[in-house]
Design an enzyme around this catalytic site. Sequence first.
Site, PDB file in Angstrom:
ATOM      1  N   GLU A 114     -20.727  20.121  61.023  1.00 47.28           N
ATOM      2  CA  GLU A 114     -20.963  21.536  60.743  1.00 47.28           C
ATOM      3  C   GLU A 114     -21.309  22.325  62.000  1.00 47.28           C
ATOM      4  O   GLU A 114     -20.976  23.514  62.107  1.00 47.28           O
ATOM      5  CB  GLU A 114     -22.095  21.695  59.719  1.00 47.28           C
ATOM      6  CG  GLU A 114     -21.825  21.091  58.352  1.00 47.28           C
ATOM      7  CD  GLU A 114     -20.709  21.809  57.611  1.00 47.28           C
ATOM      8  OE1 GLU A 114     -20.482  23.001  57.878  1.00 47.28           O
ATOM      9  OE2 GLU A 114     -20.055  21.163  56.782  1.00 47.28           O
ATOM     10  N   GLU A 123     -22.728  30.835  62.465  1.00 48.23           N
ATOM     11  CA  GLU A 123     -21.314  30.689  62.135  1.00 48.23           C
ATOM     12  C   GLU A 123     -20.463  31.514  63.101  1.00 48.23           C
ATOM     13  O   GLU A 123     -20.788  32.665  63.423  1.00 48.23           O
ATOM     14  CB  GLU A 123     -21.076  31.170  60.705  1.00 48.23           C
ATOM     15  CG  GLU A 123     -19.621  31.105  60.261  1.00 48.23           C
ATOM     16  CD  GLU A 123     -19.420  31.654  58.871  1.00 48.23           C
ATOM     17  OE1 GLU A 123     -18.258  31.684  58.420  1.00 48.23           O
ATOM     18  OE2 GLU A 123     -20.419  32.056  58.237  1.00 48.23           O
ATOM     19  N   ASN A 160     -28.218  31.780  48.080  1.00 48.43           N
ATOM     20  CA  ASN A 160     -28.671  30.556  48.724  1.00 48.43           C
ATOM     21  C   ASN A 160     -29.841  30.809  49.666  1.00 48.43           C
ATOM     22  O   ASN A 160     -30.786  30.021  49.732  1.00 48.43           O
ATOM     23  CB  ASN A 160     -27.516  29.905  49.482  1.00 48.43           C
ATOM     24  CG  ASN A 160     -26.472  29.356  48.545  1.00 48.43           C
ATOM     25  OD1 ASN A 160     -26.802  28.775  47.517  1.00 48.43           O
ATOM     26  ND2 ASN A 160     -25.208  29.545  48.870  1.00 48.43           N
TER      27      ASN A 160
END
Length: 251
Positions: A114, A123, A160
């Site tokens: 990741e 990201e 989330n």
Amino acid sequence: MTSLMMKLSLTVLLAGILAGALPGGVVGQNCLCCSAGFQQCPPTPNNVSVADIVTEEFFNGIINQAAPNCEGKKFYTRASFLTAVGSFPLFGRIGSEDDSKREIAAFFAHVTHETGHLCYINEINGASKDYCDTFNNQYPCVAGKAYYGRGPIQLRWNFNYGLAGNAIGFDGLHSPETVAMDPIMSFKTALWYWVNFAEPVMCQGFGATIQAIKGAFECKERNPPVVRARVAFYVNYCNQLRVTPGDNLYC
């Protein structure tokens, strides 16, 4: 990059949260598996020391593969990881010593994939993407805040951040950037997800953890090269920890 980040995962996520909680607001592990470690709910931790498995050599062997200019190079540390682990007493401590090693190898295999060997905190181009689920009224988006991927597990979506924040103690909706600014909290978000959704299926094999983390995008031949990459990291770390990887490596 995880199933946490899918809108449709909210129902599953809430089910995991409701499965159990530890004192202090830390979400506890559930009991999906019927392995020796999960016959008792909650499982009784073994005597394994995570710090003895995640040695300086092991941790540095991952992060040292990241380029010197990586944002995560000075952010992710073994010390911050071990501090975060203190809030999750069952992480890497269920079943036998070999079970513990496999779980730790699996966790770091996914983190490695990741984050590019702990290179990335944020990201890539995340700020340009919209991760606001406007239909979620329980965890509504806050104006001016972005819920793109951050941290070792690349947490995404407003719901989330809200769920993780409530569980581990930060304001995920108003301060999602905390995950990219506080290394301990960053690792806690990854461990929070792991102990609730990946750890309970470890006894089914590493492939089940891929399903738990990125199944909708990678499993069932959706992205075989990426699955193979995750498996390769896992097998490599198992070899380093001198434990067999077990069966059912793919999903």
